[in-house]
Design a protein around this motif. Structure first.
Motif, PDB file in Angstrom:
ATOM      1  N   ASP A 112       0.322  -1.197  -0.129  1.00  0.00           N
ATOM      2  CA  ASP A 112      -0.030  -0.005   0.132  1.00  0.00           C
ATOM      3  C   ASP A 112       1.149   1.485   0.123  1.00  0.00           C
ATOM      4  N   THR A 113       1.584   1.409   0.930  1.00  0.00           N
ATOM      5  CA  THR A 113       2.763   2.124   0.613  1.00  0.00           C
ATOM      6  C   THR A 113       4.234   1.870   2.337  1.00  0.00           C
ATOM      7  N   VAL A 114       5.250   2.531   1.668  1.00  0.00           N
ATOM      8  CA  VAL A 114       6.341   2.549   2.015  1.00  0.00           C
ATOM      9  C   VAL A 114       7.423   4.215   2.055  1.00  0.00           C
ATOM     10  N   ALA A 115       7.077   4.714   3.242  1.00  0.00           N
ATOM     11  CA  ALA A 115       7.362   5.900   3.135  1.00  0.00           C
ATOM     12  C   ALA A 115       9.099   5.927   2.732  1.00  0.00           C
ATOM     13  N   ASP A 116       9.773   7.196   2.316  1.00  0.00           N
ATOM     14  CA  ASP A 116      11.435   7.584   1.924  1.00  0.00           C
ATOM     15  C   ASP A 116      11.799   7.292   2.968  1.00  0.00           C
ATOM     16  N   GLY A 117      13.170   6.462   2.985  1.00  0.00           N
ATOM     17  CA  GLY A 117      13.953   5.848   3.912  1.00  0.00           C
ATOM     18  C   GLY A 117      13.480   5.065   4.755  1.00  0.00           C
ATOM     19  N   CYS A 118      12.412   4.266   4.905  1.00  0.00           N
ATOM     20  CA  CYS A 118      12.012   2.834   4.859  1.00  0.00           C
ATOM     21  C   CYS A 118      11.804   1.586   3.527  1.00  0.00           C
ATOM     22  N   ARG A 119      11.741   0.596   4.289  1.00  0.00           N
ATOM     23  CA  ARG A 119      12.462  -0.973   3.687  1.00  0.00           C
ATOM     24  C   ARG A 119      12.252  -2.340   4.344  1.00  0.00           C
ATOM     25  N   ILE A 120      11.492  -2.927   3.905  1.00  0.00           N
ATOM     26  CA  ILE A 120      10.431  -3.533   4.133  1.00  0.00           C
ATOM     27  C   ILE A 120      10.936  -5.241   3.350  1.00  0.00           C
ATOM     28  N   GLU A 121      11.242  -5.996   4.570  1.00  0.00           N
ATOM     29  CA  GLU A 121      12.655  -7.329   4.057  1.00  0.00           C
ATOM     30  C   GLU A 121      11.341  -8.715   4.403  1.00  0.00           C
ATOM     31  N   PHE A 122      11.092  -9.473   3.532  1.00  0.00           N
ATOM     32  CA  PHE A 122      10.075 -10.220   4.228  1.00  0.00           C
ATOM     33  C   PHE A 122      11.158 -11.744   3.473  1.00  0.00           C
ATOM     34  N   PHE A 123      10.930 -12.582   4.677  1.00  0.00           N
ATOM     35  CA  PHE A 123      11.632 -13.740   4.776  1.00  0.00           C
ATOM     36  C   PHE A 123      10.665 -15.067   4.483  1.00  0.00           C
ATOM     37  N   ASP A 124      11.241 -16.296   4.141  1.00  0.00           N
ATOM     38  CA  ASP A 124      10.996 -17.629   4.160  1.00  0.00           C
ATOM     39  C   ASP A 124      10.969 -18.617   5.796  1.00  0.00           C
ATOM     40  N   ASN A 125      11.049 -17.916   6.403  1.00  0.00           N
ATOM     41  CA  ASN A 125      11.718 -18.655   7.964  1.00  0.00           C
ATOM     42  C   ASN A 125      10.979 -17.957   9.260  1.00  0.00           C
ATOM     43  N   THR A 126      10.569 -18.374  10.772  1.00  0.00           N
ATOM     44  CA  THR A 126       9.579 -16.829  11.243  1.00  0.00           C
ATOM     45  C   THR A 126      11.016 -16.902  11.977  1.00  0.00           C
ATOM     46  N   MET A 127      12.278 -15.719  11.504  1.00  0.00           N
ATOM     47  CA  MET A 127      13.107 -15.742  12.366  1.00  0.00           C
ATOM     48  C   MET A 127      13.966 -14.794  11.537  1.00  0.00           C
ATOM     49  N   CYS A 128      13.603 -14.134  10.642  1.00  0.00           N
ATOM     50  CA  CYS A 128      13.808 -13.137   9.883  1.00  0.00           C
ATOM     51  C   CYS A 128      15.420 -13.645   9.556  1.00  0.00           C
ATOM     52  N   ASP A 129      16.120 -14.904   9.487  1.00  0.00           N
ATOM     53  CA  ASP A 129      16.808 -14.568   8.766  1.00  0.00           C
ATOM     54  C   ASP A 129      17.511 -14.313   7.779  1.00  0.00           C
ATOM     55  N   ARG A 130      18.766 -13.269   7.813  1.00  0.00           N
ATOM     56  CA  ARG A 130      19.087 -12.200   7.274  1.00  0.00           C
ATOM     57  C   ARG A 130      19.510 -13.086   5.505  1.00  0.00           C
ATOM     58  N   ASN A 131      19.949 -14.760   4.980  1.00  0.00           N
ATOM     59  CA  ASN A 131      20.147 -15.768   4.688  1.00  0.00           C
ATOM     60  C   ASN A 131      18.808 -15.733   3.569  1.00  0.00           C
ATOM     61  N   GLU A 132      17.974 -15.522   4.536  1.00  0.00           N
ATOM     62  CA  GLU A 132      17.063 -15.958   3.580  1.00  0.00           C
ATOM     63  C   GLU A 132      16.250 -14.978   2.960  1.00  0.00           C
ATOM     64  N   ILE A 133      16.080 -13.890   2.507  1.00  0.00           N
ATOM     65  CA  ILE A 133      15.517 -12.589   2.257  1.00  0.00           C
ATOM     66  C   ILE A 133      15.371 -13.033   1.063  1.00  0.00           C
ATOM     67  N   PHE A 134      13.471 -13.126   0.863  1.00  0.00           N
ATOM     68  CA  PHE A 134      12.775 -13.381  -0.278  1.00  0.00           C
ATOM     69  C   PHE A 134      12.717 -12.155  -1.099  1.00  0.00           C
ATOM     70  N   ASP A 135      12.537 -11.162  -0.695  1.00  0.00           N
ATOM     71  CA  ASP A 135      11.344  -9.593  -0.899  1.00  0.00           C
ATOM     72  C   ASP A 135      12.019  -9.085  -0.892  1.00  0.00           C
ATOM     73  N   VAL A 136      12.481  -7.478  -0.664  1.00  0.00           N
ATOM     74  CA  VAL A 136      12.380  -6.427  -0.043  1.00  0.00           C
ATOM     75  C   VAL A 136      11.510  -5.612  -0.920  1.00  0.00           C
ATOM     76  N   ALA A 137      10.942  -4.660  -0.521  1.00  0.00           N
ATOM     77  CA  ALA A 137      10.135  -3.456  -0.706  1.00  0.00           C
ATOM     78  C   ALA A 137      10.471  -1.798  -0.437  1.00  0.00           C
ATOM     79  N   GLY A 138      10.022  -1.150  -1.098  1.00  0.00           N
ATOM     80  CA  GLY A 138      10.819   0.029  -0.570  1.00  0.00           C
ATOM     81  C   GLY A 138       9.840   1.550  -0.958  1.00  0.00           C
ATOM     82  N   PRO A 139      10.800   2.159  -0.973  1.00  0.00           N
ATOM     83  CA  PRO A 139       9.292   3.376  -1.319  1.00  0.00           C
ATOM     84  C   PRO A 139       9.367   3.427  -3.277  1.00  0.00           C
ATOM     85  N   MET A 140      10.238   3.063  -3.785  1.00  0.00           N
ATOM     86  CA  MET A 140       9.937   2.522  -5.109  1.00  0.00           C
ATOM     87  C   MET A 140       9.544   1.799  -5.911  1.00  0.00           C
ATOM     88  N   THR A 141       8.770   0.757  -5.167  1.00  0.00           N
ATOM     89  CA  THR A 141       8.217  -0.197  -5.078  1.00  0.00           C
ATOM     90  C   THR A 141       6.708  -0.283  -5.487  1.00  0.00           C
TER      91      THR A 141
END
Length: 126
Positions: A71-100
């Protein structure tokens, strides 16, 4: 038909709480929001997630999601989506930011589901 009515009600409620000029008593500083869906077509009832500022790892999803609409992402913010329940950075599947692109159904590139997310927003010095 009931799911359409429920979705319409959720949309109206979201717009009501984020409209700060028309309803100053309900002012919300929403910096990011998205809906998670069980289907890769992003149909049915979405699970709304919204907030302001950074979050820790959020794994308290009602269901593992196959897709999302942003719906919205403000400048300076990013959303990282993971396939695990621990937000393991080795398992990032998608990143959303203001330009998405918003309101477009987005799905993981491989046959997995989103199980957690984390939002990072830069602090703005005033």
């Amino acid at each position: 038909m009931p799911s359409l009515v429920l979705y319409a009600f959720a949309t109206v409620a979201f717009l009501f709480t984020t409209t700060t000029t028309a309803f100053p008593l309900f002012a919300q500083d929403i910096q990011w929001s998205f809906d998670l869906y069980e289907s890769k077509a992003c149909n049915g009832t979405g699970e709304l997630h919204a907030g302001s500022g950074s979050t820790g790892c959020r794994a308290d999803l009602n269901t593992l999601a196959a897709g999302y609409t942003l719906d919205t992402v403000a400048d300076g913010c990013r959303i990282e989506f993971f396939d695990n329940t621990m937000c393991d950075r080795n398992e990032i599947f998608d990143v959303a930011g203001p330009m998405t692109k918003t309101q477009m159904c987005l799905v993981p590139h491989i046959h997995r589901r989103y199980a957690s997310y984390q939002v990072t927003c830069e602090k703005v010095e005033v």
